[in-house]
Design a protein around this motif. Structure first.
Motif, PDB file in Angstrom:
ATOM      1  N   ASP A  19       0.791  -1.236   0.000  1.00 50.00           N
ATOM      2  CA  ASP A  19       0.000   0.000   0.000  1.00 50.00           C
ATOM      3  C   ASP A  19       0.824   1.288   0.000  1.00 50.00           C
ATOM      4  O   ASP A  19       0.285   2.366  -0.232  1.00 50.00           O
ATOM      5  N   TYR A  20       2.129   1.192   0.302  1.00 51.99           N
ATOM      6  CA  TYR A  20       2.936   2.400   0.451  1.00 51.99           C
ATOM      7  C   TYR A  20       4.293   2.279  -0.243  1.00 51.99           C
ATOM      8  O   TYR A  20       4.821   1.188  -0.391  1.00 51.99           O
ATOM      9  N   PHE A  21       4.857   3.439  -0.613  1.00 47.68           N
ATOM     10  CA  PHE A  21       6.265   3.542  -0.986  1.00 47.68           C
ATOM     11  C   PHE A  21       7.004   3.878   0.303  1.00 47.68           C
ATOM     12  O   PHE A  21       6.662   4.851   0.969  1.00 47.68           O
ATOM     13  N   VAL A  22       8.010   3.098   0.666  1.00 52.30           N
ATOM     14  CA  VAL A  22       8.763   3.361   1.889  1.00 52.30           C
ATOM     15  C   VAL A  22       9.911   4.315   1.549  1.00 52.30           C
ATOM     16  O   VAL A  22      10.790   3.986   0.767  1.00 52.30           O
ATOM     17  N   GLY A 127       1.568   6.968   0.357  1.00 53.45           N
ATOM     18  CA  GLY A 127       0.524   6.063  -0.132  1.00 53.45           C
ATOM     19  C   GLY A 127       0.630   5.812  -1.626  1.00 53.45           C
ATOM     20  O   GLY A 127       0.912   6.729  -2.394  1.00 53.45           O
ATOM     21  N   LYS A 128       0.414   4.572  -2.027  1.00 56.57           N
ATOM     22  CA  LYS A 128       0.416   4.226  -3.452  1.00 56.57           C
ATOM     23  C   LYS A 128      -0.984   4.420  -4.013  1.00 56.57           C
ATOM     24  O   LYS A 128      -1.975   4.114  -3.353  1.00 56.57           O
ATOM     25  N   ARG A 134      -0.786  -1.499  -9.642  1.00 58.42           N
ATOM     26  CA  ARG A 134      -0.879  -2.301 -10.868  1.00 58.42           C
ATOM     27  C   ARG A 134       0.472  -2.381 -11.560  1.00 58.42           C
ATOM     28  O   ARG A 134       0.857  -3.413 -12.083  1.00 58.42           O
ATOM     29  N   GLU A 135       1.197  -1.253 -11.571  1.00 63.30           N
ATOM     30  CA  GLU A 135       2.511  -1.203 -12.211  1.00 63.30           C
ATOM     31  C   GLU A 135       3.492  -2.156 -11.512  1.00 63.30           C
ATOM     32  O   GLU A 135       4.215  -2.900 -12.168  1.00 63.30           O
ATOM     33  N   VAL A 136       3.491  -2.138 -10.183  1.00 63.01           N
ATOM     34  CA  VAL A 136       4.371  -3.026  -9.413  1.00 63.01           C
ATOM     35  C   VAL A 136       4.027  -4.479  -9.701  1.00 63.01           C
ATOM     36  O   VAL A 136       4.911  -5.314  -9.908  1.00 63.01           O
ATOM     37  N   ALA A 137       2.727  -4.801  -9.734  1.00 64.14           N
ATOM     38  CA  ALA A 137       2.293  -6.170 -10.018  1.00 64.14           C
ATOM     39  C   ALA A 137       2.715  -6.598 -11.419  1.00 64.14           C
ATOM     40  O   ALA A 137       3.165  -7.728 -11.624  1.00 64.14           O
ATOM     41  N   ALA A 138       2.592  -5.700 -12.395  1.00 61.07           N
ATOM     42  CA  ALA A 138       2.965  -6.014 -13.776  1.00 61.07           C
ATOM     43  C   ALA A 138       4.470  -6.289 -13.871  1.00 61.07           C
ATOM     44  O   ALA A 138       4.889  -7.244 -14.539  1.00 61.07           O
ATOM     45  N   ARG A 143       8.885 -10.208 -14.480  1.00 67.19           N
ATOM     46  CA  ARG A 143      10.132 -10.800 -13.965  1.00 67.19           C
ATOM     47  C   ARG A 143       9.968 -12.312 -13.778  1.00 67.19           C
ATOM     48  O   ARG A 143      10.851 -13.089 -14.113  1.00 67.19           O
ATOM     49  N   ARG A 144       8.824 -12.731 -13.278  1.00 67.65           N
ATOM     50  CA  ARG A 144       8.549 -14.160 -13.091  1.00 67.65           C
ATOM     51  C   ARG A 144       8.539 -14.902 -14.419  1.00 67.65           C
ATOM     52  O   ARG A 144       9.071 -16.002 -14.536  1.00 67.65           O
ATOM     53  N   MET A 145       7.902 -14.280 -15.422  1.00 66.96           N
ATOM     54  CA  MET A 145       7.838 -14.903 -16.755  1.00 66.96           C
ATOM     55  C   MET A 145       9.233 -15.088 -17.328  1.00 66.96           C
ATOM     56  O   MET A 145       9.556 -16.137 -17.876  1.00 66.96           O
ATOM     57  N   ILE A 146      10.072 -14.055 -17.209  1.00 64.97           N
ATOM     58  CA  ILE A 146      11.439 -14.118 -17.738  1.00 64.97           C
ATOM     59  C   ILE A 146      12.211 -15.231 -17.043  1.00 64.97           C
ATOM     60  O   ILE A 146      12.889 -16.028 -17.696  1.00 64.97           O
TER      61      ILE A 146
END
Length: 154
Positions: A19-22, A127-128, A134-138, A143-146
């Motif tokens: 939920d947040y950028f630290v 706060g994000k 969505r960008e972080v999830a994408a 990265r997982r696919m690669i």
């Protein structure tokens, strides 16, 4: 022996990273009672939905759930009571000033034992927005696919 520190992570606040950028992190001690520290040593703590607030020059962790100690008795405290954080006065004032001016939040990130004492890592967070999440999830999925493709080929 040297200056070796023994650190054992008890609980992480994964939701905070979602939920947040630290922006910055601080280490704070926590004022606890006997049955609470015993419960924490057993890993019976939850940081989800917790936050920090400054009240009369002191910082408190609110919403941090420490389950009552099973072998405890009348000495068990309210699991949701606000716990005072131990920081230097100037650190508290700096965090308070930044959180007021820029609309930032102070959020507990993880709880750990360091040389036998409970410490709380708190973060100054922004706060994000939904599109940030969505960008972080994408990026994570890409990265997982690669990595998956790489494993299959080699």
């Amino acid at each position: 022996m040297g200056n070796s520190e023994i650190q054992q992570v008890i609980a992480r606040n994964k939701k905070a990273y979602h939920d947040y950028f630290v922006l910055d992190t601080y280490e704070a001690g926590i004022e606890l009672y006997g049955t609470e520290i015993k419960s924490i040593r057993n890993g019976r703590v939850n940081l989800k939905d917790s936050f920090c607030s400054v009240d009369d020059g002191e910082m408190f962790a609110i919403g941090m759930h420490v389950s009552p100690y099973e072998q405890g008795n009348i000495f068990n405290r309210d699991p949701m009571r606000k716990k005072r954080l131990l920081l230097h006065k100037r650190e508290i004032m700096k965090l308070f000033g930044q959180s007021q001016q820029q609309g930032l939040s102070i959020v507990p990130l993880q709880l750990y034992l360091k040389n036998g004492r409970a410490k709380l890592e708190i973060g100054l967070c922004k706060g994000k927005k939904l599109h940030d999440k969505r960008e972080v999830a994408a990026k994570r999925d890409a990265r997982r696919m690669i990595e998956r493709e790489f494993k299959e080929r080699y």
